[in-house]
Design an enzyme around this catalytic site. Structure first.
Site, PDB file in Angstrom:
ATOM      1  N   PRO A 188     -15.111  11.263 -27.915  1.00  0.00           N
ATOM      2  CA  PRO A 188     -14.556  12.148 -28.952  1.00  0.00           C
ATOM      3  C   PRO A 188     -13.302  12.927 -28.539  1.00  0.00           C
ATOM      4  O   PRO A 188     -13.303  14.166 -28.469  1.00  0.00           O
ATOM      5  CB  PRO A 188     -15.725  13.077 -29.249  1.00  0.00           C
ATOM      6  CG  PRO A 188     -16.425  13.193 -27.930  1.00  0.00           C
ATOM      7  CD  PRO A 188     -16.321  11.821 -27.313  1.00  0.00           C
ATOM      8  N   CYS A 189     -12.203  12.231 -28.326  1.00  0.00           N
ATOM      9  CA  CYS A 189     -10.952  12.896 -27.957  1.00  0.00           C
ATOM     10  C   CYS A 189     -10.457  13.816 -29.065  1.00  0.00           C
ATOM     11  O   CYS A 189      -9.701  14.755 -28.793  1.00  0.00           O
ATOM     12  CB  CYS A 189      -9.894  11.869 -27.573  1.00  0.00           C
ATOM     13  SG  CYS A 189      -9.596  10.587 -28.793  1.00  0.00           S
TER      14      CYS A 189
END
Length: 172
Positions: A133-134
């Site tokens: 989840p950047c």
């Protein structure tokens, strides 16, 4: 498959695609693990060759976008990623659903408190967006920063920034 050619992947691959509210996704598997999650706005012209991993990835993505899934449970082996970068991605995967942190906090969590730029590079080169989840990593002042998200557009492109904002709002 353009992204795969850039990664110089030669082994047999399996793909399965889906359309979501933020565009098309294509899960790419080596038969054992998810190696890449491709994302664009127009889809692809090649034919899918699904396997269990690519199908499960799409099923979990659809559940995520339906608000029914907050944690992905998939075998991951991101293609073209060094062991040190994989370590950073695994730290990124621990950022909880609905929570955002700064690049500096991400770097500190990875054991490198002065490496906020390295944290940004890991985010910018993430081959498996959303699952790693950047989008949950922001500037320390709370601004969004850039977002590649698997798109061929520049991480500074307004459409990519809009997608990052959508994902953060989706999880709020």
């Amino acid at each position: 498959i353009e992204v795969l050619q850039m990664l110089h992947i030669k082994s047999p691959l399996f793909t399965w695609r889906c359309h979501t509210c933020v565009g098309w996704f294509r899960a790419i598997s080596d038969g054992q693990s998810l190696i890449c999650l491709d994302w664009n706005q127009t889809g692809w012209t090649d034919i899918d060759h699904p396997d269990i991993v690519s199908r499960e990835t799409v099923a979990q993505l659809m559940a995520y976008f339906d608000g029914q899934l907050h944690y992905f449970d998939l075998p991951l082996s991101p293609e073209g990623v060094s062991q040190s970068r994989r370590y950073w991605l695994d730290i990124m995967a621990t950022i909880p659903y609905g929570i955002t942190i700064s690049y500096a906090e991400f770097a500190a969590a990875a054991g490198h408190p002065k490496a906020a730029r390295a944290a940004g590079t890991v985010c910018a080169t993430n081959p498996v967006p959303i699952i790693y989840p950047c989008h949950r990593v922001l500037h320390k002042n709370g601004t969004l920063g850039r977002y590649g998200g698997g798109s061929i557009l520049s991480p500074a492109h307004p459409e990519n920034i809009e997608r990052k904002a959508f994902l953060i709002n989706h999880e709020a």
